[in-house]
Write a protein that holds these residues in place. Structure first.
Motif, short mmCIF file in Angstrom:
data_model
loop_
_atom_site.label_atom_id
_atom_site.label_comp_id
_atom_site.label_asym_id
_atom_site.label_seq_id
_atom_site.Cartn_x
_atom_site.Cartn_y
_atom_site.Cartn_z
N LEU A 134 3.69 1.76 -5.23
CA LEU A 134 3.02 0.59 -5.81
C LEU A 134 2.19 1.01 -7.01
N ASP A 135 2.29 0.25 -8.07
CA ASP A 135 1.47 0.47 -9.25
C ASP A 135 0.19 -0.36 -9.16
N PRO A 136 -0.90 0.08 -9.79
CA PRO A 136 -2.14 -0.70 -9.77
C PRO A 136 -2.07 -1.84 -10.79
N ILE A 137 -1.42 -2.94 -10.40
CA ILE A 137 -1.24 -4.06 -11.33
C ILE A 137 -1.95 -5.32 -10.88
N THR A 138 -2.48 -5.34 -9.64
CA THR A 138 -3.27 -6.47 -9.16
C THR A 138 -4.42 -5.93 -8.31
N GLN A 139 -5.37 -6.81 -8.03
CA GLN A 139 -6.48 -6.42 -7.16
C GLN A 139 -5.97 -5.96 -5.80
N GLU A 140 -4.96 -6.67 -5.27
CA GLU A 140 -4.43 -6.34 -3.94
C GLU A 140 -3.73 -4.98 -3.94
N SER A 141 -2.95 -4.71 -4.96
CA SER A 141 -2.24 -3.42 -4.98
C SER A 141 -3.20 -2.26 -5.20
N CYS A 142 -4.37 -2.52 -5.82
CA CYS A 142 -5.35 -1.45 -6.01
C CYS A 142 -5.89 -0.93 -4.68
N ALA A 143 -5.82 -1.75 -3.63
CA ALA A 143 -6.25 -1.27 -2.31
C ALA A 143 -5.43 -0.08 -1.86
N PHE A 144 -4.20 0.05 -2.39
CA PHE A 144 -3.31 1.15 -2.03
C PHE A 144 -3.29 2.25 -3.08
N TYR A 145 -4.09 2.13 -4.12
CA TYR A 145 -4.08 3.11 -5.21
C TYR A 145 -4.49 4.48 -4.70
N GLN A 146 -3.60 5.44 -4.86
CA GLN A 146 -3.80 6.82 -4.38
C GLN A 146 -4.09 6.86 -2.88
N ASP A 147 -3.68 5.82 -2.17
CA ASP A 147 -3.87 5.78 -0.71
C ASP A 147 -2.58 5.38 -0.01
N HIS A 148 -1.45 5.63 -0.65
CA HIS A 148 -0.15 5.51 0.00
C HIS A 148 0.77 6.56 -0.63
N ALA A 149 1.87 6.81 0.04
CA ALA A 149 2.75 7.89 -0.39
C ALA A 149 4.20 7.49 -0.23
N LEU A 150 5.08 8.32 -0.77
CA LEU A 150 6.53 8.12 -0.66
C LEU A 150 7.13 9.21 0.21
N TYR A 151 7.86 8.79 1.23
CA TYR A 151 8.67 9.74 2.00
C TYR A 151 10.03 9.77 1.31
N ASP A 152 10.22 10.79 0.49
CA ASP A 152 11.31 10.81 -0.48
C ASP A 152 12.59 11.42 0.07
N THR A 153 13.06 10.88 1.17
CA THR A 153 14.35 11.30 1.72
C THR A 153 14.84 10.24 2.68
N TYR A 154 16.13 10.26 2.93
CA TYR A 154 16.69 9.40 3.97
C TYR A 154 17.80 10.16 4.66
N THR A 155 17.69 10.29 5.97
CA THR A 155 18.66 11.09 6.74
C THR A 155 19.33 10.28 7.83
N GLY A 156 19.18 8.95 7.79
CA GLY A 156 19.75 8.12 8.84
C GLY A 156 18.67 7.62 9.77
N VAL A 157 19.08 7.03 10.88
CA VAL A 157 18.13 6.51 11.85
C VAL A 157 17.34 7.66 12.47
N ALA A 158 16.01 7.56 12.41
CA ALA A 158 15.15 8.63 12.92
C ALA A 158 15.15 8.61 14.45
N VAL A 159 15.73 9.63 15.05
CA VAL A 159 15.82 9.67 16.50
C VAL A 159 15.23 10.94 17.10
N ASP A 160 14.71 11.84 16.27
CA ASP A 160 14.17 13.08 16.82
C ASP A 160 12.73 13.27 16.36
N ALA A 161 12.01 14.07 17.13
CA ALA A 161 10.59 14.27 16.88
C ALA A 161 10.34 14.97 15.55
N ASP A 162 11.24 15.84 15.12
CA ASP A 162 11.05 16.54 13.85
C ASP A 162 10.99 15.57 12.68
N GLU A 163 11.86 14.57 12.70
CA GLU A 163 11.84 13.56 11.64
C GLU A 163 10.53 12.79 11.69
#
Length: 269
Positions: free
Chosen positions: A145-174
């Motif tokens: 999310l970019d800081p483009i509204t008051q609402e999105s600023c609540a997440f500014y530098q307080d959210h992250a991207l999990y930058d991978t996809y390996t299928g349905v998460a079914v194990d504890a390691d994922e």
């Protein structure tokens, strides 16, 4: 009050602020009271998510840590529509996803992720994850999310991207990798998957999910229409400090709770 406006009449004095109602998170006299409160809020949040159309088949969960057994979590029953969930339908599962109280199964794939997030974040009471439309759309772009509204600023530098996809998460390691990507933040964009939010109450976690989903919608709409103007770093941080705390989220959520609990009181059964 009587009199002609503007005729010089003295208005009545203001009421003392201690006579005005303002809801704050309740204090509980017993673990049983706190457990009941969390379950009521969990059932209510699920119904609200159902109203917003956040469920997709059997995908989507909100979990709430039990106040007594901190490694056990209340969760919606597998296969039941969000709009129908009642307090008595909720299921208590241990960290391995085994049901210890309730009449239904739980979604093991989803619970694996939730349990690892709870384990990594003892400060977190609730975790929300659904396959909402705009969250999935933003996740498909691999964007934050970019800081483009008051609402999105609540997440500014307080959210992250999990930058991978390996299928349905079914194990504890994922689940552990997802928890590590979240870190100490309130929200996570799971690439090609959707959104996940956490909070120190069910109310806060649910509000952050609602707000994050709307912020995704606004960002996607704004970028489709043109080039959004970003809020500068300093005011974005200041806005996050004003609006990004779990207490603020709890307060923002109360109109939704009042609406769902008054209009659908059967959720408490």
């Amino acid at each position: 009050m009587h009199g002609t406006p503007g005729a010089g009449h003295t208005p009545p004095p203001p009421l003392p602020t201690d006579q005005l109602r303002f809801a704050m998170p309740p204090m509980h006299e017993s673990l049983e009271d706190e457990r009941r409160h969390r379950k009521e809020r969990l059932a209510g949040a699920l119904r609200i998510f159902g109203r917003y159309g956040f469920e997709d088949g059997v995908s989507g969960h909100i979990t709430a840590r039990d106040p007594e057994f901190s490694d056990c979590f209340w969760v919606n029953p597998f296969g039941m529509p969000f709009k129908h969930v009642t307090v008595s339908d909720l299921v208590l599962a241990n960290s391995d996803g085994q049901v210890i109280d309730g009449r239904y199964h739980v979604n093991q794939a989803a619970f694996t992720v939730h349990s690892q997030v709870h384990a990594a974040r003892p400060d977190v009471v609730a975790v929300a994850h659904c396959h909402s439309v705009y969250g999935r759309a933003l996740s498909a772009l691999g964007d934050l999310l970019d800081p483009i509204t008051q609402e999105s600023c609540a997440f500014y530098q307080d959210h992250a991207l999990y930058d991978t996809y390996t299928g349905v998460a079914v194990d504890a390691d994922e689940g552990r990798r997802i928890a590590a990507a979240l870190g100490s933040r309130k929200g996570l964009v799971l690439r090609n998957h959707g959104l996940l939010t956490v909070g120190d109450s069910v109310d806060a976690a649910a509000w952050w999910f609602l707000s994050m989903e709307r912020s995704c919608q606004v960002q996607l709409t704004a970028k489709a229409a043109g080039r959004p103007v970003l809020i500068d770093h300093k005011p974005a941080v200041a806005t996050r400090e004003q609006t990004g705390g779990d207490l603020v989220a709890w307060i923002n959520y109360q109109p939704l709770w009042q609406d769902i609990s008054r209009s659908e009181p059967d959720l408490l059964s």
